[in-house]
Design a protein around this motif. Structure first.
Motif, mmCIF file in Angstrom:
data_model
loop_
_atom_site.group_PDB
_atom_site.id
_atom_site.type_symbol
_atom_site.label_atom_id
_atom_site.label_comp_id
_atom_site.label_asym_id
_atom_site.label_seq_id
_atom_site.Cartn_x
_atom_site.Cartn_y
_atom_site.Cartn_z
ATOM 1 N N ARG A 23 0.851 -1.196 0.000
ATOM 2 C CA ARG A 23 0.000 0.000 0.000
ATOM 3 C C ARG A 23 0.887 1.246 0.000
ATOM 4 N NH1 ARG A 23 -4.952 0.784 4.174
ATOM 5 N NH2 ARG A 23 -5.803 -0.861 2.852
ATOM 6 N N LYS A 24 0.528 2.246 -0.804
ATOM 7 C CA LYS A 24 1.360 3.447 -0.936
ATOM 8 C C LYS A 24 0.677 4.666 -0.296
ATOM 9 C CE LYS A 24 4.220 1.017 -3.459
ATOM 10 N NZ LYS A 24 5.453 0.502 -2.873
ATOM 11 N N ILE A 25 1.512 5.603 0.152
ATOM 12 C CA ILE A 25 1.004 6.827 0.785
ATOM 13 C C ILE A 25 1.378 8.023 -0.096
ATOM 14 C CG2 ILE A 25 1.139 8.317 2.839
ATOM 15 C CD1 ILE A 25 2.115 5.750 4.363
ATOM 16 N N HIS A 26 0.402 8.874 -0.398
ATOM 17 C CA HIS A 26 0.670 10.071 -1.195
ATOM 18 C C HIS A 26 0.713 11.291 -0.284
ATOM 19 C CE1 HIS A 26 0.454 8.288 -5.191
ATOM 20 N NE2 HIS A 26 -0.370 7.428 -4.610
ATOM 21 N N ILE A 27 1.749 12.083 -0.455
ATOM 22 C CA ILE A 27 1.896 13.293 0.360
ATOM 23 C C ILE A 27 2.015 14.489 -0.580
ATOM 24 C CG2 ILE A 27 3.278 14.474 2.125
ATOM 25 C CD1 ILE A 27 4.140 11.697 3.114
ATOM 26 N N SER A 28 1.305 15.554 -0.247
ATOM 27 C CA SER A 28 1.228 16.713 -1.143
ATOM 28 C C SER A 28 2.587 17.387 -1.351
ATOM 29 C CB SER A 28 0.243 17.720 -0.550
ATOM 30 O OG SER A 28 0.374 18.945 -1.213
ATOM 31 N N GLU A 29 2.718 17.977 -2.529
ATOM 32 C CA GLU A 29 3.949 18.682 -2.918
ATOM 33 C C GLU A 29 4.244 19.857 -1.986
ATOM 34 O OE1 GLU A 29 5.567 21.331 -6.637
ATOM 35 O OE2 GLU A 29 3.637 20.357 -6.853
ATOM 36 N N ARG A 30 3.206 20.378 -1.344
ATOM 37 C CA ARG A 30 3.421 21.585 -0.521
ATOM 38 C C ARG A 30 4.336 21.342 0.687
ATOM 39 N NH1 ARG A 30 -2.245 21.304 2.392
ATOM 40 N NH2 ARG A 30 -2.999 21.109 0.287
#
Lengths: 245, 53
Positions: free
Chosen positions: A93-100
């Motif tokens: 499972r992957k986690i996405h974190i915002s570019e900000r």
């Protein structure tokens, strides 16, 4: 991937060290590694700051590379980036974190300069996970006298490395995105570098580029974002994004 | 504001000014003998990198 592997081999070809150790290579590859061929720019910059000298040679070299390529070296030849790409391929499972949140690496870059100025110690080297992996572990394992000297700091370095390696399985390039001060330095050149990305008018903002991007960037919003490592993954998946010279 | 400034067309063409400036830094560094310090630092046993206090 093949270029990254070739760069890893060249950067760790000890027989080239008599030449390449004069050059602070624009990649994260610890120069204390027994096989390292080149000098680490972060270690070099800290050394000059401790000596209260301006690192003209290192900053000039990195700036010249950045002016032409921007952050491209991170995406193509950095061995630590390559390791992160490989670990992210593990199926889970992957986690996405915002570019900000990528702004944290600029804070690390600020500390890289300020802390050695105050403490006269290369603090980043003391916690650098690349240093632990490439220099700390091999040297401590192979030299009895170093093993007897390893103490609490070595244990802390190992914990940091293990935490980072674990996070690399779930998050795309976490070290590059949130920590790497070298990447932060080179990425400052992205908006003005000779090599740029361009999105044509046919883009319908489908989001494919963001899914392909190892830095989770929405290329259509800012093709020359400071977070971009110019790996060109987006150009392979979308005909509307092109490399502009 | 910085973002808008960087999108300004002229700014997109100044890469060569930065290249020239940093090349001067680089050449001045060589003139000062910085490359020897870089080499000396890279070949020395780095106890910080290894994790020894």
């Amino acid at each position: 991937m093949r270029i990254q592997l070739a760069a890893l081999i060249i950067a760790n070809s000890y027989f080239l060290s008599s030449v390449l150790k004069y050059i602070p290579l624009p990649i994260l590859n610890c120069h204390a590694c027994p096989l390292a061929a080149g000098a680490c720019p972060l270690g070099t910059i800290q050394r000059f700051i401790i000596m209260m000298a301006v690192p003209f040679y290192t900053v000039g070299f990195l700036g010249a590379i950045g002016s032409i390529f921007g952050g491209m070296t991170c995406g193509w030849i950095c061995p630590f980036g390559f390791l992160q790409d490989l670990l992210y391929k593990i199926n889970t499972r992957k986690i996405h974190i915002s570019e900000r949140y990528h702004i944290t690496r600029f804070a690390v870059l600020g500390l890289l300069i300020l802390v050695p100025l105050i403490t006269l110690e290369p603090w980043f080297c003391k916690i650098c996970p690349a240093g632990t992996l490439e220099a700390g572990i091999p040297l401590v394992l192979s030299h009895d006298y170093l093993r007897s000297m390893a103490g609490q700091l070595f244990n802390i370095k190992i914990i940091i490395l293990v935490l980072l390696l674990s996070s690399m399985v779930f998050i795309k390039r976490p070290f590059c995105r949130f920590v790497c001060p070298l990447g932060a330095m080179l990425s400052l050149f992205n908006p003005i570098s000779k090599i740029k990305l361009e999105v044509d008018g046919g883009c319908n903002r489908c989001g494919k580029c963001e899914r392909l991007c190892p830095m989770d960037i929405r290329i259509y919003e800012d093709p020359n974002s400071m977070s971009c490592i110019r790996c060109m993954e987006c150009t392979r998946g979308c005909e509307h994004i092109k490399l502009k010279l | 504001m910085v973002k808008y400034f960087l999108r300004y067309d002229a700014m997109k063409k100044v890469w060569w000014i930065f290249l020239a400036l940093f090349s001067i830094f680089f050449v001045y560094g060589i003139y000062s003998g910085d490359q020897n310090e870089v080499f000396g630092n890279a070949v020395r046993i780095c106890y910080s990198c290894i994790g020894i206090e």
